[in-house]
Write a protein that holds these residues in place. Structure first.
Motif, PDB file in Angstrom:
ATOM      1  N   ALA A  51     -20.922   3.111   6.926  1.00  0.00           N
ATOM      2  CA  ALA A  51     -19.919   2.082   7.255  1.00  0.00           C
ATOM      3  C   ALA A  51     -18.989   1.854   6.073  1.00  0.00           C
ATOM      4  CB  ALA A  51     -20.617   0.785   7.654  1.00  0.00           C
ATOM      5  N   LEU A  52     -19.555   1.817   4.867  1.00  0.00           N
ATOM      6  CA  LEU A  52     -18.745   1.624   3.661  1.00  0.00           C
ATOM      7  C   LEU A  52     -17.777   2.784   3.478  1.00  0.00           C
ATOM      8  CD1 LEU A  52     -18.187  -0.077   1.137  1.00  0.00           C
ATOM      9  CD2 LEU A  52     -20.011   1.200  -0.008  1.00  0.00           C
ATOM     10  N   ARG A  53     -18.244   3.993   3.689  1.00  0.00           N
ATOM     11  CA  ARG A  53     -17.372   5.164   3.561  1.00  0.00           C
ATOM     12  C   ARG A  53     -16.273   5.151   4.606  1.00  0.00           C
ATOM     13  NH1 ARG A  53     -20.196  10.688   2.702  1.00  0.00           N
ATOM     14  NH2 ARG A  53     -18.038  11.155   2.278  1.00  0.00           N
ATOM     15  N   LEU A  54     -16.606   4.771   5.839  1.00  0.00           N
ATOM     16  CA  LEU A  54     -15.593   4.683   6.886  1.00  0.00           C
ATOM     17  C   LEU A  54     -14.532   3.655   6.505  1.00  0.00           C
ATOM     18  CD1 LEU A  54     -14.496   5.375   9.711  1.00  0.00           C
ATOM     19  CD2 LEU A  54     -16.034   3.606  10.606  1.00  0.00           C
ATOM     20  N   ALA A  55     -14.984   2.481   6.056  1.00  0.00           N
ATOM     21  CA  ALA A  55     -14.032   1.438   5.656  1.00  0.00           C
ATOM     22  C   ALA A  55     -13.171   1.914   4.483  1.00  0.00           C
ATOM     23  CB  ALA A  55     -14.777   0.153   5.287  1.00  0.00           C
ATOM     24  N   ALA A  56     -13.792   2.534   3.480  1.00  0.00           N
ATOM     25  CA  ALA A  56     -13.039   3.018   2.317  1.00  0.00           C
ATOM     26  C   ALA A  56     -12.018   4.072   2.734  1.00  0.00           C
ATOM     27  CB  ALA A  56     -13.992   3.580   1.265  1.00  0.00           C
ATOM     28  N   ASN A  57     -12.406   4.969   3.624  1.00  0.00           N
ATOM     29  CA  ASN A  57     -11.470   5.996   4.092  1.00  0.00           C
ATOM     30  C   ASN A  57     -10.299   5.383   4.838  1.00  0.00           C
ATOM     31  OD1 ASN A  57     -12.865   8.173   3.023  1.00  0.00           O
ATOM     32  ND2 ASN A  57     -14.069   8.500   4.873  1.00  0.00           N
ATOM     33  N   ARG A  58     -10.571   4.385   5.667  1.00  0.00           N
ATOM     34  CA  ARG A  58      -9.496   3.741   6.422  1.00  0.00           C
ATOM     35  C   ARG A  58      -8.561   2.967   5.502  1.00  0.00           C
ATOM     36  NH1 ARG A  58     -10.770   3.456  12.028  1.00  0.00           N
ATOM     37  NH2 ARG A  58     -11.743   5.465  12.398  1.00  0.00           N
ATOM     38  N   VAL A  59      -9.123   2.247   4.528  1.00  0.00           N
ATOM     39  CA  VAL A  59      -8.288   1.503   3.578  1.00  0.00           C
ATOM     40  C   VAL A  59      -7.435   2.482   2.776  1.00  0.00           C
ATOM     41  CG1 VAL A  59      -8.341   0.072   1.487  1.00  0.00           C
ATOM     42  CG2 VAL A  59      -9.777  -0.527   3.444  1.00  0.00           C
ATOM     43  N   HIS A  60      -8.051   3.574   2.319  1.00  0.00           N
ATOM     44  CA  HIS A  60      -7.302   4.576   1.553  1.00  0.00           C
ATOM     45  C   HIS A  60      -6.168   5.164   2.397  1.00  0.00           C
ATOM     46  CE1 HIS A  60      -6.493   7.744  -1.323  1.00  0.00           C
ATOM     47  NE2 HIS A  60      -6.585   8.609  -0.341  1.00  0.00           N
ATOM     48  N   ALA A  61      -6.457   5.499   3.651  1.00  0.00           N
ATOM     49  CA  ALA A  61      -5.423   6.066   4.526  1.00  0.00           C
ATOM     50  C   ALA A  61      -4.292   5.066   4.755  1.00  0.00           C
ATOM     51  CB  ALA A  61      -6.038   6.495   5.856  1.00  0.00           C
ATOM     52  N   ALA A  62      -4.642   3.803   4.956  1.00  0.00           N
ATOM     53  CA  ALA A  62      -3.609   2.776   5.147  1.00  0.00           C
ATOM     54  C   ALA A  62      -2.766   2.613   3.890  1.00  0.00           C
ATOM     55  CB  ALA A  62      -4.255   1.444   5.537  1.00  0.00           C
ATOM     56  N   MET A  63      -3.405   2.636   2.720  1.00  0.00           N
ATOM     57  CA  MET A  63      -2.663   2.530   1.458  1.00  0.00           C
ATOM     58  C   MET A  63      -1.752   3.736   1.259  1.00  0.00           C
ATOM     59  SD  MET A  63      -3.013  -0.254  -0.182  1.00  0.00           S
ATOM     60  CE  MET A  63      -2.398   0.230  -1.784  1.00  0.00           C
ATOM     61  N   GLU A  64      -2.236   4.903   1.592  1.00  0.00           N
ATOM     62  CA  GLU A  64      -1.400   6.104   1.466  1.00  0.00           C
ATOM     63  C   GLU A  64      -0.175   6.001   2.371  1.00  0.00           C
ATOM     64  OE1 GLU A  64      -1.170   8.854  -0.408  1.00  0.00           O
ATOM     65  OE2 GLU A  64      -2.932   8.411  -1.625  1.00  0.00           O
ATOM     66  N   ARG A  65      -0.367   5.549   3.609  1.00  0.00           N
ATOM     67  CA  ARG A  65       0.793   5.396   4.519  1.00  0.00           C
ATOM     68  C   ARG A  65       1.779   4.379   3.959  1.00  0.00           C
ATOM     69  NH1 ARG A  65      -3.297   5.741   8.237  1.00  0.00           N
ATOM     70  NH2 ARG A  65      -3.357   3.483   8.577  1.00  0.00           N
ATOM     71  N   TRP A  66       1.255   3.271   3.417  1.00  0.00           N
ATOM     72  CA  TRP A  66       2.114   2.232   2.868  1.00  0.00           C
ATOM     73  C   TRP A  66       2.873   2.744   1.645  1.00  0.00           C
ATOM     74  CZ3 TRP A  66       1.833  -0.623  -1.774  1.00  0.00           C
ATOM     75  CH2 TRP A  66       2.708  -1.701  -1.831  1.00  0.00           C
ATOM     76  N   THR A  67       2.177   3.430   0.729  1.00  0.00           N
ATOM     77  CA  THR A  67       2.853   3.931  -0.472  1.00  0.00           C
ATOM     78  C   THR A  67       3.858   5.024  -0.113  1.00  0.00           C
ATOM     79  OG1 THR A  67       1.025   5.464  -0.981  1.00  0.00           O
ATOM     80  CG2 THR A  67       0.999   3.321  -2.079  1.00  0.00           C
ATOM     81  N   GLU A  68       3.528   5.841   0.889  1.00  0.00           N
ATOM     82  CA  GLU A  68       4.470   6.876   1.328  1.00  0.00           C
ATOM     83  C   GLU A  68       5.757   6.252   1.857  1.00  0.00           C
ATOM     84  OE1 GLU A  68       2.339   9.379   4.067  1.00  0.00           O
ATOM     85  OE2 GLU A  68       1.128  10.257   2.459  1.00  0.00           O
TER      86      GLU A  68
END
Length: 188
Positions: A51-68
């Motif tokens: 669950a922690l890895r899933l959450a971390a992956n989703r947060v990272h993906a959202a941050m990448e989209r935002w920074t892009e």
């Protein structure tokens, strides 16, 4: 030959979650996958890590989209923000790499791109010919200021549906995990 454990990957897993008898969410597919391992221990630690890895992956993906959306990657934004918070918006490259927990070669690659984009420049240190600083340019400073205005709103939106107590619990559990991890595994 040992087959690797393959957890079901779905684009939208939120409808696949279920609540246990205490009202806490779990992913039945993950639970079932771990149960099939026949582990001698309980599956809760494994489920929690998944669950922690899933959450971390989703947060990272959202941050990448935002920074892009701001024309950057997350790693480039971290460099810009670190320089922004540094005295005179400059730091030695080695110190910058250390602060961000990356190897110097990685830092060199990130700095190359930021310099090419005109957001930072390398400046020599007069009394140490071997040392080079990274310094925000006026364009880099403008970019950081623009991003800062957008940051608070976007990051607050992330947790808009959370109660204050839930946020405090989440923060506490994340930091407790870091504190209890052995140092050689990223703990404090």
């Amino acid at each position: 030959m040992v087959q690797p454990l393959r957890l079901r990957h779905r684009a939208n897993v939120s409808d696949a979650f279920e609540a246990d008898r205490h009202g806490r969410l779990f992913d039945p597919a993950v639970r079932e996958s771990f149960a099939k391992l026949g582990a001698a221990t309980t599956v809760e630690p494994l489920e929690t890590l998944a669950a922690l890895r899933l959450a971390a992956n989703r947060v990272h993906a959202a941050m990448e989209r935002w920074t892009e959306a701001h024309g950057l990657s997350e790693s480039r934004l971290r460099v810009l923000m670190t320089l922004y918070r540094s005295p005179q918006h400059r730091l030695p490259l080695g110190e910058l790499a250390e602060l961000l927990g990356v190897v110097p070669r990685t830092m060199t690659d990130v700095v190359d791109v930021l310099e090419r984009d005109g957001l930072i420049r390398r400046t020599p240190v007069p009394n140490d010919r071997r040392s080079v600083h990274a310094k925000l340019t006026p364009a880099g400073l403008d970019r950081v200021e623009s991003i800062r205005r957008d940051t608070v709103a976007k990051q607050s939106d992330f947790f808009a549906s959370f109660k204050r107590e839930e946020l405090a619990d989440l923060r506490h559990l994340c930091l407790l995990l870091v504190q209890r991890m052995p140092r050689n595994q990223g703990g404090s």
